[in-house]
Design an enzyme around this catalytic site. Sequence first.
Site, PDB file in Angstrom:
ATOM      1  N   ARG A  82      63.563  34.432  26.034  1.00 58.15           N
ATOM      2  CA  ARG A  82      63.833  34.881  24.316  1.00 58.15           C
ATOM      3  C   ARG A  82      64.433  33.785  23.752  1.00 58.15           C
ATOM      4  NH1 ARG A  82      67.030  40.419  23.725  1.00 58.15           N
ATOM      5  NH2 ARG A  82      68.754  39.275  23.841  1.00 58.15           N
ATOM      6  N   LYS A 185      66.158  35.773  18.018  1.00 57.43           N
ATOM      7  CA  LYS A 185      67.707  36.068  17.934  1.00 57.43           C
ATOM      8  C   LYS A 185      68.332  34.799  17.132  1.00 57.43           C
ATOM      9  CE  LYS A 185      71.193  38.056  21.133  1.00 57.43           C
ATOM     10  NZ  LYS A 185      71.656  39.387  20.014  1.00 57.43           N
ATOM     11  N   GLU A 221      65.619  49.113  13.820  1.00 58.86           N
ATOM     12  CA  GLU A 221      66.761  49.030  14.756  1.00 58.86           C
ATOM     13  C   GLU A 221      68.125  48.837  14.307  1.00 58.86           C
ATOM     14  OE1 GLU A 221      66.942  45.460  17.154  1.00 58.86           O
ATOM     15  OE2 GLU A 221      66.272  44.030  15.636  1.00 58.86           O
TER      16      GLU A 221
HETATM   17  N1  PLP Z   1      68.851  44.288  18.637  1.00 55.73           N
HETATM   18  C1  PLP Z   1      69.749  43.540  17.979  1.00 55.73           C
HETATM   19  C2  PLP Z   1      69.632  43.082  16.758  1.00 55.73           C
HETATM   20  C3  PLP Z   1      70.759  42.815  18.799  1.00 55.73           C
HETATM   21  O1  PLP Z   1      71.534  42.022  18.784  1.00 55.73           O
HETATM   22  C4  PLP Z   1      70.566  43.169  20.088  1.00 55.73           C
HETATM   23  C5  PLP Z   1      71.360  42.471  21.118  1.00 55.73           C
HETATM   24  O2  PLP Z   1      71.249  41.465  21.866  1.00 55.73           O
HETATM   25  C6  PLP Z   1      69.614  43.842  20.892  1.00 55.73           C
HETATM   26  C7  PLP Z   1      68.610  44.506  19.894  1.00 55.73           C
HETATM   27  C8  PLP Z   1      69.503  44.374  22.256  1.00 55.73           C
HETATM   28  O3  PLP Z   1      68.921  43.252  22.966  1.00 55.73           O
HETATM   29  P1  PLP Z   1      69.325  43.101  24.624  1.00 55.73           P
HETATM   30  O4  PLP Z   1      69.293  44.400  25.052  1.00 55.73           O
HETATM   31  O5  PLP Z   1      68.470  42.142  25.248  1.00 55.73           O
HETATM   32  O6  PLP Z   1      70.665  42.658  24.591  1.00 55.73           O
HETATM   33  C1  COI Z   2      74.225  41.315  22.616  1.00 50.49           C
HETATM   34  O1  COI Z   2      74.261  42.729  22.880  1.00 50.49           O
HETATM   35  O2  COI Z   2      74.443  40.626  23.488  1.00 50.49           O
HETATM   36  C2  COI Z   2      74.290  40.872  21.201  1.00 50.49           C
HETATM   37  O3  COI Z   2      74.129  39.967  20.975  1.00 50.49           O
HETATM   38  C3  COI Z   2      74.487  41.789  20.031  1.00 50.49           C
HETATM   39  C4  COI Z   2      75.675  41.543  19.333  1.00 50.49           C
HETATM   40  C5  COI Z   2      75.820  42.324  17.828  1.00 50.49           C
HETATM   41  C6  COI Z   2      77.137  41.511  19.719  1.00 50.49           C
END
Ligand code: PLP
Ligand code: COI
Length: 339
Positions: A82, A185, A221
């Site tokens: 990612r 991200k 989201e």
């Molecule tokens: N959506 C957003 C905006 C996020 O910041 C995160 C965190 O990383 C997620 C979704 C969830 O992603 P993940 O499950 O890979 O941490």
């Molecule tokens: C995560 O879940 O790792 C993120 O980057 C989300 C952030 C808002 C702490």
Amino acid sequence: MAKKDIAWSELGFSYMRTNSIARIKFKDGKWGAIELLNDPIVPIHVAATCLHYGQAAFEGLKVFEMKNGDIAAFRPDENAIRMQNTADRLLMECVSTELFLETLNVIVKDNIDFVPPYGTGASLYVRPLLIGSGARIGVQPADEYDFYILVIPVGPYYKNGLSPIDAWIQTEYDRAAPNGLGHVKAGGNYAAALYSDKLGKKAGFPISLYVDSREHKYIEEFGTSNFIAITKDKKYVTSDSHSILPSITNKSLMTLAKDLGMQVERRKITIEELENFVEVGSVGTATVITPISSIAYGEKVYKFGETGKVGETLEKLYNQLQGIQYGDVEDKYGWMYKI
Ligand code: PLP
Ligand code: COI
């Protein structure tokens, strides 16, 4: 190494200085060696592109001390990929999966005393960061990059872990444009949500749910995490959109839901459909599964489940996921990466 003397079970989600930070510099067309820095204050060129033009990508993953004593990261290869996608979108230099994992090993080993002990419910949060560090004054990508990984022991992101929290939807401020950066991200996505998140918190909503920026009609989201919902007939429903982050937690939960015999639907979800859901959750690395008790939208308040209690399906999914992460449940998909 003896564990640090920390009240592990009381940890929230705040910055804490640990032993070291890993850094690799990209210069003259190649990545250098991994350095371990003790000082979290790092010098940066005042004209670096990350400061002016937002060339900043980050990741988030967790490392766990498991029941058998192993120290393992949850699906870090997915975070590496990612971050490469984010780097491509922001015209930044990519960090290969191999280098990402090598740096992860080095930094976790150097901070092993900060990995929360099994049974405390805490974990080591890993924050990879990639920034354009080369100087530019015209708008163009940098020719130099810094890749960092910092690690911080953490507990729940929202107070009280599995206790439900209230969310709101507002449509005055958008987070991600339809063909913008929501699917990667990029640091700027979080800057875009600070103002509306603050309005939400002031109104009593610790978490904001964003809708699509074109029509303000479909659920996208949360600012921190993906949206999932459970229907009366126990279907797992989650949003499908180009402008949301492909969550590794959500992807894993979809697999676990199917294993539990649930039907999984990834599709557009209208705001009105909130009426049909019996459980709603925020899912992500930091939030794990945080149940949502209500979602306010204008005058309307959608409520889910019994006040103050997590629903049975989200609890089951939470126990499966955390069970794998802490080594209490068989890791049949090989998700845990041993450090
Ligand atoms: N959506 C957003 C905006 C996020 O910041 C995160 C965190 O990383 C997620 C979704 C969830 O992603 P993940 O499950 O890979 O941490
Ligand atoms: C995560 O879940 O790792 C993120 O980057 C989300 C952030 C808002 C702490």
